[in-house]
Design an enzyme around this catalytic site. Structure first.
Site, short mmCIF file in Angstrom:
data_model
loop_
_atom_site.label_atom_id
_atom_site.label_comp_id
_atom_site.label_asym_id
_atom_site.label_seq_id
_atom_site.Cartn_x
_atom_site.Cartn_y
_atom_site.Cartn_z
N CYS A 1 0.83 -1.21 0.00
CA CYS A 1 0.00 0.00 0.00
C CYS A 1 0.86 1.26 0.00
O CYS A 1 0.35 2.35 -0.19
CB CYS A 1 -0.94 0.01 1.21
N ASP B 1 2.35 2.57 2.54
CA ASP B 1 2.31 3.30 3.81
C ASP B 1 3.63 3.15 4.57
O ASP B 1 4.29 2.11 4.48
CB ASP B 1 1.15 2.79 4.68
N CYS C 1 -2.75 4.78 6.27
CA CYS C 1 -4.19 4.70 6.43
C CYS C 1 -4.60 4.92 7.89
O CYS C 1 -3.75 4.93 8.80
CB CYS C 1 -4.68 3.33 5.97
N CYS D 1 -2.11 -3.64 8.90
CA CYS D 1 -1.68 -2.29 9.31
C CYS D 1 -1.08 -2.34 10.71
O CYS D 1 -0.14 -1.60 11.02
CB CYS D 1 -2.84 -1.32 9.26
#
Ligand code: FES
Length: 142
Positions: A33, A35, A59, A103
């Site tokens: 992603c 991140d 996120c 995450c």
């Protein structure tokens, strides 16, 4: 979809920022992603994490996870903190949607990476990080 705890830590993240001359800094990224999470540790002579700050470009779940991670390891010894897992973050957040569990993995990796950095700088061996390979970081986060 998100628990109140997640929303709270997303809206009012704790310990945001950076520590100048930090004793340990860890940065990890999720290649999927894009991140990025960075954790700064201030560790005292008794090997206690006196302060911790984070910067996360990611996120909402990554921000909530980093915030919760800093709360969970603050005041802990480096040996306790190395046992820290993403599961503890998910539990403390009272759950994350299945697609967002990765995450929280980023938070575990960032903490380990910062502890490893500290162990390198101080020439200390931290049990559990002996076979740590920083280059691999982020690659397990899918
Ligand atoms: Fe990338 Fe959450 S979607 S860390």
């Amino acid at each position: 979809m998100y628990t109140e705890k997640v929303m709270d830590h997303f809206r009012n993240p704790r310990n945001v920022g950076f520590i100048e001359n930090a004793d340990g800094v860890g940065q990890v990224g999720n290649p999927k992603c894009g991140d990025i999470m960075k954790i700064y540790l201030k560790i005292n002579d008794h090997e206690i994490i006196e302060d911790v700050k984070f910067e996360t470009f990611g996120c909402g779940s990554a921000i909530a996870s980093s915030s919760m991670a800093t709360e969970l390891i603050k005041g802990k010894s480096i040996h306790e903190a190395v046992e820290f897992t993403n599961k503890a973050v998910v539990e403390a957040l009272e759950g994350l949607p299945a697609v967002k569990v990765h995450c929280s993995v980023l938070a575990e990796q960032a903490v380990k990476s910062a502890l490893f950095d500290y162990s390198q700088k101080t020439n200390k061996v931290i049990k559990g990080l002996e076979n740590y390979e920083p280059e691999d970081e982020g690659m397990h986060c899918q």
